[in-house]
Write a protein that holds these residues in place. Sequence first.
Motif, PDB file in Angstrom:
ATOM      1  N   ASN A   1       0.822  -1.214   0.000  1.00  0.00           N
ATOM      2  CA  ASN A   1       0.000   0.000   0.000  1.00  0.00           C
ATOM      3  C   ASN A   1       0.852   1.259   0.000  1.00  0.00           C
ATOM      4  OD1 ASN A   1      -2.517  -1.250  -0.059  1.00  0.00           O
ATOM      5  ND2 ASN A   1      -2.598  -1.483   2.167  1.00  0.00           N
TER       6      ASN A   1
ATOM      7  N   ARG B   1       1.890   1.624  -3.537  1.00  0.00           N
ATOM      8  CA  ARG B   1       0.748   2.096  -4.333  1.00  0.00           C
ATOM      9  C   ARG B   1       0.533   3.591  -4.135  1.00  0.00           C
ATOM     10  NH1 ARG B   1      -4.087  -0.475  -2.226  1.00  0.00           N
ATOM     11  NH2 ARG B   1      -5.157   0.625  -3.911  1.00  0.00           N
ATOM     12  N   LEU B   2       0.674   4.037  -2.904  1.00  0.00           N
ATOM     13  CA  LEU B   2       0.495   5.459  -2.610  1.00  0.00           C
ATOM     14  C   LEU B   2       1.521   6.302  -3.365  1.00  0.00           C
ATOM     15  CD1 LEU B   2      -0.210   7.007   0.866  1.00  0.00           C
ATOM     16  CD2 LEU B   2       1.504   8.007  -0.640  1.00  0.00           C
TER      17      LEU B   2
ATOM     18  N   ILE C   1       0.824   6.708  -7.103  1.00  0.00           N
ATOM     19  CA  ILE C   1      -0.298   7.578  -7.476  1.00  0.00           C
ATOM     20  C   ILE C   1       0.208   8.916  -7.987  1.00  0.00           C
ATOM     21  CG2 ILE C   1      -2.160   8.984  -6.479  1.00  0.00           C
ATOM     22  CD1 ILE C   1      -2.959   6.557  -4.833  1.00  0.00           C
TER      23      ILE C   1
ATOM     24  N   LEU D   1      -6.261  10.796  -1.601  1.00  0.00           N
ATOM     25  CA  LEU D   1      -5.456   9.570  -1.578  1.00  0.00           C
ATOM     26  C   LEU D   1      -6.287   8.400  -1.059  1.00  0.00           C
ATOM     27  CD1 LEU D   1      -2.094  11.028  -0.232  1.00  0.00           C
ATOM     28  CD2 LEU D   1      -2.430   9.934  -2.458  1.00  0.00           C
ATOM     29  N   SER D   2      -7.133   8.665  -0.083  1.00  0.00           N
ATOM     30  CA  SER D   2      -8.000   7.622   0.462  1.00  0.00           C
ATOM     31  C   SER D   2      -8.929   7.071  -0.604  1.00  0.00           C
ATOM     32  CB  SER D   2      -8.814   8.188   1.631  1.00  0.00           C
ATOM     33  OG  SER D   2      -9.752   7.249   2.090  1.00  0.00           O
TER      34      SER D   2
ATOM     35  N   LYS E   1      -8.453   7.189  -3.932  1.00  0.00           N
ATOM     36  CA  LYS E   1      -7.681   6.519  -4.979  1.00  0.00           C
ATOM     37  C   LYS E   1      -7.194   5.146  -4.523  1.00  0.00           C
ATOM     38  CE  LYS E   1      -6.045  10.682  -7.413  1.00  0.00           C
ATOM     39  NZ  LYS E   1      -6.530  10.291  -8.762  1.00  0.00           N
ATOM     40  N   LEU E   2      -6.824   5.048  -3.249  1.00  0.00           N
ATOM     41  CA  LEU E   2      -6.302   3.786  -2.726  1.00  0.00           C
ATOM     42  C   LEU E   2      -7.405   2.861  -2.232  1.00  0.00           C
ATOM     43  CD1 LEU E   2      -3.266   5.137  -0.678  1.00  0.00           C
ATOM     44  CD2 LEU E   2      -3.135   3.687  -2.701  1.00  0.00           C
TER      45      LEU E   2
ATOM     46  N   VAL F   1      -4.507   5.700   5.507  1.00  0.00           N
ATOM     47  CA  VAL F   1      -3.690   6.552   4.625  1.00  0.00           C
ATOM     48  C   VAL F   1      -2.813   7.478   5.455  1.00  0.00           C
ATOM     49  CG1 VAL F   1      -3.775   8.421   2.930  1.00  0.00           C
ATOM     50  CG2 VAL F   1      -5.276   6.434   2.686  1.00  0.00           C
TER      51      VAL F   1
END
Length: 253
Positions: free
Chosen positions: A10, A13-14, A17, A30-31, A33-34, A41
């Motif tokens: 994760n 992944r962050l 982005i 971000l929350s 998108k993830l 997050v």
Amino acid sequence: MDQVLSSVRNGCRLLKIFLDSPKELGVTELSKKLQLSKGAVHKLLSTLESEGFIRQNEKTKQYTLGYTLLELGTKVLTNHDIVDFSKPFLDQLVSRTNELAVLCVQDSKDAIYVAKEDSLHPVRFTVESFRRFPLYSTSAARVLLAYQPEEFQDEILQEHPLKSYTPHSYTSVEQIKEDLVTIRERGYEISSNRRNTGVTGIAAPIFDSTGHITASVSVIGPSDRVMPKKDEILQETLATVRAMSAQLGYRMS
């Protein structure tokens, strides 16, 4: 162990982005998108910030990439032998064609321009280095994809809907696969208007000592300048990749 690996995943992944997003992002965006909670997050951001991978703008309270990533990126380039190896070849190619010359490599399921030498023309086309893009989207990328196993090609082309960049972009997997066969048969690609309207790319593969493709070289410029000289530019491009392949130990059968 699964939880630890999930946290690392994760975090990665962050960071990724930001490759296709605005310079700064907030926790809420971000929350979304993830697809993680804001609390999760925030914990990721705090951890990444403590290690210099993320930094927070004190005024906007939003987050952006940290300087540790710049240091790591510089280290990657320093250790990337093919970048240093390619520079004199790209320099010579630009001097002979007067157009932009780029080196493109495959990284997992993406293509990346890892080196470039710009045209000396005052009116010229340029590219953004180190940005990822699909393996079917440019002449240099399609050359890389053309020499991959058919199963991998199918995976790339069917994983997501095809991105359209111009009115001349490919609209079907079948069109791209036909093009890939042609590239492999003739050993190069000449493409206009597929990624950028009014721009032509001429690309060819570089092979290593095992006979596997290791990168591609492309000459890119405004179509009204490139197309009248496409045969000449093609020959210069082919001569360049043959010389590079030979120095990497490749021997044509």
